[in-house]
Structure formats: C-alpha cells, structure tokens
Design an enzyme around this catalytic site. Sequence first.
Site, PDB file in Angstrom:
ATOM      1  N   ARG A  53      36.196 -49.294 -23.534  1.00  0.00           N
ATOM      2  CA  ARG A  53      36.092 -47.842 -23.335  1.00  0.00           C
ATOM      3  C   ARG A  53      36.938 -47.434 -22.136  1.00  0.00           C
ATOM      4  NH1 ARG A  53      32.480 -46.174 -20.194  1.00  0.00           N
ATOM      5  NH2 ARG A  53      30.754 -47.399 -21.010  1.00  0.00           N
ATOM      6  N   TYR A 105      44.556 -22.500 -32.983  1.00  0.00           N
ATOM      7  CA  TYR A 105      43.745 -23.237 -33.952  1.00  0.00           C
ATOM      8  C   TYR A 105      42.273 -22.802 -33.843  1.00  0.00           C
ATOM      9  CZ  TYR A 105      41.083 -27.110 -35.891  1.00  0.00           C
ATOM     10  OH  TYR A 105      40.179 -27.865 -36.580  1.00  0.00           O
ATOM     11  N   ASP A 177      49.525 -26.698 -26.036  1.00  0.00           N
ATOM     12  CA  ASP A 177      49.234 -27.520 -27.202  1.00  0.00           C
ATOM     13  C   ASP A 177      50.552 -27.708 -27.943  1.00  0.00           C
ATOM     14  OD1 ASP A 177      48.595 -28.456 -29.754  1.00  0.00           O
ATOM     15  OD2 ASP A 177      46.628 -27.496 -29.746  1.00  0.00           O
ATOM     16  N   LYS A 202      48.169 -35.127 -36.413  1.00  0.00           N
ATOM     17  CA  LYS A 202      49.212 -34.387 -37.139  1.00  0.00           C
ATOM     18  C   LYS A 202      50.539 -35.153 -37.107  1.00  0.00           C
ATOM     19  CE  LYS A 202      45.975 -31.278 -37.696  1.00  0.00           C
ATOM     20  NZ  LYS A 202      44.988 -31.529 -36.669  1.00  0.00           N
TER      21      LYS A 202
END
Length: 385
Positions: A53, A105, A177, A202
Amino acid sequence: MSAGADDRGFETRAIHAGQDPDPVTGAVVPPISLSTTFAQQGVGRHHGWEYSRSANPTRAALEACVASLEGARHGLAFASGLAAEDAVLRQLRPGAGIALGGDAYGGTFRLIDKVYGASGHPWAAVDLTDPAGLERDWPEGTALVWAETPTNPAMAVVDIAAVAEVAHRHGALLVVDNTFATPYLQQPLALGADTVVHSSTKYLGGHSDVVGGFVAVDDDDLAAGLGFTQNAVGAVPSPIDCYLVQRGLKTLAVRMDRHCDNARAVAEMLSEHPAVERVLWPGLPGHPGHDVAKRQMRDFGGMVSFVVRGGEDAAVAVCERTEIFTLAESLGAVESLIEHPARMTHASAAGSPLAADPGLVRVSVGIETTADLVADLRQALDTAA
Ligand SMILES: Cc1ncc(COP(=O)(O)O)c(C=O)c1O
C-alpha cells in the site's frame, strides 16, 4: 514517486522511463511485483520496499513514467480517476473554497458538490473560458481552481496559462484534469498549472480494461501531502492494473495521432450533415477555443461532441443506431464509443449549472478504419433524421 530530469523524446520516455530491464533476470518487461510485503534484513533495514500500500515496484515504475511524460517531478497512481481527484481535494484546508469550471465530468461535479461541498467546502461554477471574467468575479475564499480542458462533454477549451495567472494572483492553486488531452497533446504543468489529474482508465490505459487514476505535481510539499494521503487513505491501484496502464503508455503517442486524425474526419463529416446543429471539436476553425487549443495542444484530441437537430429524442436515437460506435460510458480506448451525456455520464449533474445539453451526443473516436467510422455515424444520422 519522484522522477529525475529526462530530456529524451516523449515516445522514448513512454517506453523506457521507469522501465529498465530487471536487474536480476534481464527481463526487458519488468516483472509484475505482486508481493504485498517485502523481507527486511533487520528491523527497518530493507531494499526500499516494506508493504505494497505504501510503495510497490510496479506502481513505482508507472509513477516514474507518467511523471516523466507530464514533465513533473512527482507522480502518484491511484485506484481510479476519482480516487486521484479525492486525494487532491483532501489537501484543502478546512473551509477552503473550490472554483469549478462550468463544464466537467459528472463524477467530478458529484465529488465536489456532494462530498466536499457537503463537508464544508463552498464551491462555485465559473466560466474558465473567460479568464478576465474570472479575475473580475473571483469567488471569495477560493483556494483551488479546477479545470478540464478540453472539457467533458462540451469540449470547451481553457487557456491554462491565463487561468493559472489569475489563480496565482489570488493565492489559489490550479488543477487541470488532463484526461482528454493526455500528456502527449498537452502538458499543463509547463503552462503554469500546479497539479495534473488523470483518469488513466481512459487514454493512458487505452484499451478499456483497467480503472485507474493519476496525480502529477512539481511542488515537493504538495507531493508529500499527496503521498501521505495515498498511504493513509489507501486508494491504490493493484500491481496488475499498474502494469496494464504502463503497457498502454507505450503506444500512447501513436494511438493519439490516429485518434486525432479519425476525430478530424468525423468532425468534418458531422459539420456538413443536415441532422447536426453544432459540432464541438476544438480542431474546427469555428470552435471558440480553436486558437487557444492550437497554442497549447499538439493536436486536438479524439473526443467529439455534437448537438443533433430535434433535441433529446433525436440525440438518443442517434446513440442507439450506430453499429461500430458502441453505446457505452467511458472513453479514450482503441474502440469507438458513443453516449448521451445528459442521461449517462453526466446524469449526476442534472439540474445543476453543469447539466449537459439534452441534445448533445459525445463520441470517443477510436482507431478503427477512418472510412468505417465516418460511414457508421453518417448512417445513424441519416436514419435518425
Ligand atoms: C475527464 C474525466 N475525469 C475524471 C474521470 C473519473 O475517472 P474514473 O472513472 O477513472 O474514476 C472521468 C471519467 O469518465 C473523466 O471523464
């Protein structure tokens, strides 16, 4: 993960940054490091890895590569684009305000409005295509400006350098973004932005088979805060997901070139089709953001939106009539997708200042044969008209 300066070309870095052959076996593709934990030679004495992690070799390779592509000193990978966005927003001081571009978005809107707005961070929708207006009507208390460019789904273009200047004059940070443009087409940090976020689901991944997110920053303090959040909150991607994004990056440049070429052909056909009222693609000279896009982007991207004559019913009919363009959410992969933002990706913004035009159709233009894509959309428009 911090990245050193690397002046090799974009395509070279996409293939080699953070990906030296495995020192033990010589494997040209570094192995996927699935181990959750790492042996220590003595208490606190180890090879730099303790627990996955906190840090993992496959994730570190991806972080070094995307940081290099964004021209950033630091890169951090997350389990999704929204997890990456959440990590950025967690750096805000209590009560700090957010200025969100007027188009974004739907999930970003939901996170800022329903999660951060609801927990004491006031936010305002602002028109980031008008930096002078932003300066004039600066929302009091704003600590963070959140921009997409081009925006999802209306394809508006934000002048990153101009908005960064306004934000910095007011002591605020600018987040960009960069999901639609990718670092191949646009590098926001070099234009003055403070933070870059990605849905690597994406174009970075590029094959619709991995969900991921990324944050790139130059500032050491910002990187330290983000690194703390990445470990303390734990929204990290699995090593296999990191490998899939890494693999996608190797062909990012060639994919983006083809996405852009195909989008141009699609946008030009749509511009001449009688069933289409308006085409939103920054590569068209009539697009209001064309000049800014030309200045700050290498090319205009693979996303195209258009408003169909006849409103919502006609838009939905077009979405349901294509054969090669698959009706589905998401974007940025090799296969072409079509969707109706108001009812699908942006349904969460209904009734807000960020609501999508019900007549709008968004296509993610893939890298299939150009003529097939143009013919598919044309037949859908012909029969829906
Ligand atoms: C521009 C943009 N940013 C962020 C996200 C969120 O990314 P993810 O779905 O990987 O959480 C999306 C998702 O569609 C997006 O289109």
